[in-house]
Design a protein around this motif. Structure first.
Motif, PDB file in Angstrom:
ATOM      1  N   ARG A  21       0.810  -1.214   0.000  1.00  0.00           N
ATOM      2  CA  ARG A  21       0.000   0.000   0.000  1.00  0.00           C
ATOM      3  C   ARG A  21       0.847   1.270   0.000  1.00  0.00           C
ATOM      4  NH1 ARG A  21      -3.821  -3.776   2.126  1.00  0.00           N
ATOM      5  NH2 ARG A  21      -2.651  -4.157   4.010  1.00  0.00           N
ATOM      6  N   LEU A  22       1.978   1.215  -0.692  1.00  0.00           N
ATOM      7  CA  LEU A  22       2.829   2.401  -0.801  1.00  0.00           C
ATOM      8  C   LEU A  22       2.084   3.534  -1.487  1.00  0.00           C
ATOM      9  CD1 LEU A  22       5.530   3.901  -0.644  1.00  0.00           C
ATOM     10  CD2 LEU A  22       6.242   2.701  -2.729  1.00  0.00           C
ATOM     11  N   GLY A  23       1.334   3.216  -2.533  1.00  0.00           N
ATOM     12  CA  GLY A  23       0.583   4.254  -3.235  1.00  0.00           C
ATOM     13  C   GLY A  23      -0.432   4.930  -2.340  1.00  0.00           C
ATOM     14  N   SER A  24      -1.128   4.148  -1.522  1.00  0.00           N
ATOM     15  CA  SER A  24      -2.106   4.723  -0.589  1.00  0.00           C
ATOM     16  C   SER A  24      -1.424   5.624   0.423  1.00  0.00           C
ATOM     17  CB  SER A  24      -2.872   3.609   0.140  1.00  0.00           C
ATOM     18  OG  SER A  24      -3.696   2.887  -0.750  1.00  0.00           O
ATOM     19  N   LEU A  25      -0.267   5.207   0.900  1.00  0.00           N
ATOM     20  CA  LEU A  25       0.471   6.018   1.864  1.00  0.00           C
ATOM     21  C   LEU A  25       0.838   7.368   1.263  1.00  0.00           C
ATOM     22  CD1 LEU A  25       2.082   6.473   4.501  1.00  0.00           C
ATOM     23  CD2 LEU A  25       4.018   5.370   3.355  1.00  0.00           C
ATOM     24  N   LEU A  26       1.377   7.380   0.054  1.00  0.00           N
ATOM     25  CA  LEU A  26       1.784   8.633  -0.576  1.00  0.00           C
ATOM     26  C   LEU A  26       0.590   9.565  -0.768  1.00  0.00           C
ATOM     27  CD1 LEU A  26       4.294   7.223  -3.213  1.00  0.00           C
ATOM     28  CD2 LEU A  26       4.869   8.541  -1.178  1.00  0.00           C
ATOM     29  N   ALA A  31      -2.610  14.241   1.080  1.00  0.00           N
ATOM     30  CA  ALA A  31      -3.860  14.768   1.618  1.00  0.00           C
ATOM     31  C   ALA A  31      -3.654  15.441   2.972  1.00  0.00           C
ATOM     32  CB  ALA A  31      -4.885  13.637   1.743  1.00  0.00           C
ATOM     33  N   GLN A  32      -2.589  15.074   3.663  1.00  0.00           N
ATOM     34  CA  GLN A  32      -2.236  15.729   4.921  1.00  0.00           C
ATOM     35  C   GLN A  32      -1.460  17.027   4.694  1.00  0.00           C
ATOM     36  OE1 GLN A  32      -0.127  12.376   6.744  1.00  0.00           O
ATOM     37  NE2 GLN A  32      -1.841  12.028   8.153  1.00  0.00           N
ATOM     38  N   ARG A  33      -1.444  17.452   3.445  1.00  0.00           N
ATOM     39  CA  ARG A  33      -0.780  18.690   3.030  1.00  0.00           C
ATOM     40  C   ARG A  33       0.738  18.619   3.150  1.00  0.00           C
ATOM     41  NH1 ARG A  33      -4.926  23.513   5.090  1.00  0.00           N
ATOM     42  NH2 ARG A  33      -6.776  22.668   4.025  1.00  0.00           N
ATOM     43  N   GLN A  34       1.245  17.416   2.974  1.00  0.00           N
ATOM     44  CA  GLN A  34       2.683  17.258   2.846  1.00  0.00           C
ATOM     45  C   GLN A  34       3.037  17.230   1.356  1.00  0.00           C
ATOM     46  OE1 GLN A  34       4.821  14.657   5.514  1.00  0.00           O
ATOM     47  NE2 GLN A  34       2.933  14.060   6.558  1.00  0.00           N
ATOM     48  N   THR A  35       4.217  17.691   1.046  1.00  0.00           N
ATOM     49  CA  THR A  35       4.674  17.730  -0.338  1.00  0.00           C
ATOM     50  C   THR A  35       5.524  16.501  -0.625  1.00  0.00           C
ATOM     51  OG1 THR A  35       4.719  20.157  -0.326  1.00  0.00           O
ATOM     52  CG2 THR A  35       5.969  19.037  -2.061  1.00  0.00           C
ATOM     53  N   ILE A  36       5.099  15.687  -1.590  1.00  0.00           N
ATOM     54  CA  ILE A  36       5.865  14.498  -1.938  1.00  0.00           C
ATOM     55  C   ILE A  36       7.206  14.923  -2.534  1.00  0.00           C
ATOM     56  CG2 ILE A  36       5.882  12.353  -3.260  1.00  0.00           C
ATOM     57  CD1 ILE A  36       3.735  12.504  -1.081  1.00  0.00           C
ATOM     58  N   VAL A  37       8.285  14.280  -2.079  1.00  0.00           N
ATOM     59  CA  VAL A  37       9.631  14.636  -2.540  1.00  0.00           C
ATOM     60  C   VAL A  37      10.306  13.408  -3.154  1.00  0.00           C
ATOM     61  CG1 VAL A  37       9.891  16.463  -0.818  1.00  0.00           C
ATOM     62  CG2 VAL A  37      10.650  14.141  -0.276  1.00  0.00           C
ATOM     63  N   PRO A  38      11.276  13.609  -4.031  1.00  0.00           N
ATOM     64  CA  PRO A  38      11.986  12.475  -4.623  1.00  0.00           C
ATOM     65  C   PRO A  38      12.722  11.662  -3.557  1.00  0.00           C
ATOM     66  CG  PRO A  38      12.415  14.499  -5.847  1.00  0.00           C
ATOM     67  CD  PRO A  38      11.728  14.898  -4.586  1.00  0.00           C
ATOM     68  N   PRO A  39      12.761  10.349  -3.701  1.00  0.00           N
ATOM     69  CA  PRO A  39      13.442   9.516  -2.697  1.00  0.00           C
ATOM     70  C   PRO A  39      14.952   9.733  -2.664  1.00  0.00           C
ATOM     71  CG  PRO A  39      12.793   8.211  -4.597  1.00  0.00           C
ATOM     72  CD  PRO A  39      12.149   9.547  -4.771  1.00  0.00           C
ATOM     73  N   SER A  40      15.498  10.307  -3.723  1.00  0.00           N
ATOM     74  CA  SER A  40      16.947  10.552  -3.764  1.00  0.00           C
ATOM     75  C   SER A  40      17.342  11.844  -3.059  1.00  0.00           C
ATOM     76  CB  SER A  40      17.413  10.614  -5.225  1.00  0.00           C
ATOM     77  OG  SER A  40      16.703  11.633  -5.936  1.00  0.00           O
ATOM     78  N   ASN A  41      16.376  12.593  -2.551  1.00  0.00           N
ATOM     79  CA  ASN A  41      16.651  13.871  -1.892  1.00  0.00           C
ATOM     80  C   ASN A  41      17.093  13.631  -0.450  1.00  0.00           C
ATOM     81  OD1 ASN A  41      16.743  16.576  -1.193  1.00  0.00           O
ATOM     82  ND2 ASN A  41      14.525  16.796  -0.997  1.00  0.00           N
ATOM     83  N   ARG A  42      18.280  13.035  -0.297  1.00  0.00           N
ATOM     84  CA  ARG A  42      18.701  12.542   1.009  1.00  0.00           C
ATOM     85  C   ARG A  42      19.824  13.349   1.651  1.00  0.00           C
ATOM     86  NH1 ARG A  42      20.487   6.846  -0.402  1.00  0.00           N
ATOM     87  NH2 ARG A  42      20.877   6.685   1.832  1.00  0.00           N
ATOM     88  N   ASP A  43      20.325  14.376   0.984  1.00  0.00           N
ATOM     89  CA  ASP A  43      21.391  15.190   1.566  1.00  0.00           C
ATOM     90  C   ASP A  43      20.940  15.764   2.902  1.00  0.00           C
ATOM     91  OD1 ASP A  43      22.801  14.677  -0.702  1.00  0.00           O
ATOM     92  OD2 ASP A  43      22.544  16.671  -1.583  1.00  0.00           O
ATOM     93  N   GLY A  44      21.809  15.667   3.904  1.00  0.00           N
ATOM     94  CA  GLY A  44      21.508  16.230   5.216  1.00  0.00           C
ATOM     95  C   GLY A  44      20.659  15.358   6.101  1.00  0.00           C
TER      96      GLY A  44
END
Length: 319
Positions: A21-26, A31-44
């Motif tokens: 259910r990865l798609g449902s989670l995203l 819907a919780q007003r979070q912005t989906i980000v690329p999984p490679s955005n791992r700096d820091g």
């Protein structure tokens, strides 16, 4: 939905079983007003994290809070891929839910109990309906959402802590301590220091200082980045002064003393793989203790994982 390739990233880069259910989670995160980000955005970020989404911190507009998957170095099915929260540069990682299903279950239950819109339920779709049916909380007969969550949905650190503190507010210290002890059972949150840190702080708040010291020392035997508070505060409560090296040496000394037949100061025989894993753990612990930063240890951390025979984890750390 997998607009930024999170599923493929987990399969090919993290090389970890993809959560259901990865798609449902995203969609729920969005819907919780979070912005989906690329999984490679791992700096820091802590090197074992896979970012999913981010939102502005309540503390101020200049800090973003990231919701992430944690990819443990091992493939233990009991720990899976929990959902955590942190910010770039933060030395601690907060556990939100032990699994995708538990995160979705809580989100849908809280929305239902609030009797507001069904935006999260609509976003979760069929995957959400497989986990939670609208009206389940109301028909459960349980008096609070927290009670429903721990009995029907799963285990959540903030929920258990709130239950314990509710007992304190009512003057029932014994029930609070029983709840806190239940919190630390190894099958609830394997690998996490936070339950023991909370337990130690609770003992300290009611003047039981020896139990507080012992609880803090147990907390420091888990990854220090899984503490919720400041490392130095827990080390102080554990009565273990000094920097990260001094604290770890003191813990190692206690382990030697506690093992029958092993003289104080003499370590038990460890395999080269275990030595490498211990070194990797210490690299992460040092950053959690305030020494260095996550990006600066990626290369040496990967080398230690490779020495431990975990080439896939090493590649993921450097990806």
């Amino acid at each position: 939905m997998d607009a930024h390739g999170h599923g493929r990233y987990i399969d090919e880069v993290a090389t970890f079983p993809r959560p259901e259910r990865l798609g449902s989670l995203l969609k729920v995160l969005e819907a919780q007003r979070q912005t989906i980000v690329p999984p490679s955005n791992r700096d820091g970020l802590q090197p074992l994290l896979i970012p999913l989404a981010c939102h502005q911190s309540p503390a101020g507009p200049d800090e973003e809070v990231y919701t992430c998957f944690l990819r443990w170095p091992d493939l233990s099915s009991s720990r899976g891929m929990p959902i955590v929260q942190t910010s770039k540069g933060s030395r601690q990682v907060q556990l939100l839910a032990r699994s995708t299903d538990e995160y979705i279950h809580r989100a849908l239950c809280e929305e239902d109990a609030a009797e507001c819109t069904d935006s999260l339920a609509s976003a979760a779709g069929e995957g959400g309906r497989e986990i939670y049916q609208k009206g389940a909380f109301g028909s459960s007969g349980l008096g609070s959402v927290d009670a429903y969550l721990v009995r029907k949905a799963g285990m959540y650190p903030d929920v258990v802590e709130r239950l314990a503190m509710n007992h304190i507010q009512k003057g029932d210290k014994m029930s609070a301590l029983i709840t806190a002890e239940w919190y630390t059972r190894k099958n609830h949150f394997p690998g996490w220091a936070r339950p023991f840190e909370f337990n130690a702080n609770l003992y300290s708040s009611i003047g039981r200082n020896e139990e507080a010291r012992d609880g803090a020392r147990i907390a420091l035997r888990f990854p220090w980045w899984t503490l919720s508070g400041n490392f130095q505060d827990t080390a102080s409560l554990a009565q273990l002064p000094g920097d990260a090296t001094a604290v770890q040496q003191a813990l190692d000394m206690q382990s030697s003393i506690n093992k029958e037949g092993i003289p104080p100061g003499v370590a038990a025989t460890r395999s080269p793989n275990q030595v490498a894993m211990d070194d990797a753990d210490m690299l992460l612990n040092r950053v959690a203790a305030g020494e260095g930063d996550w990006d600066s240890i990626r290369q040496p951390l990967a080398e230690k994982y490779r020495e431990a025979g975990l080439s896939a984890v090493a590649d993921f750390v450097l990806a």
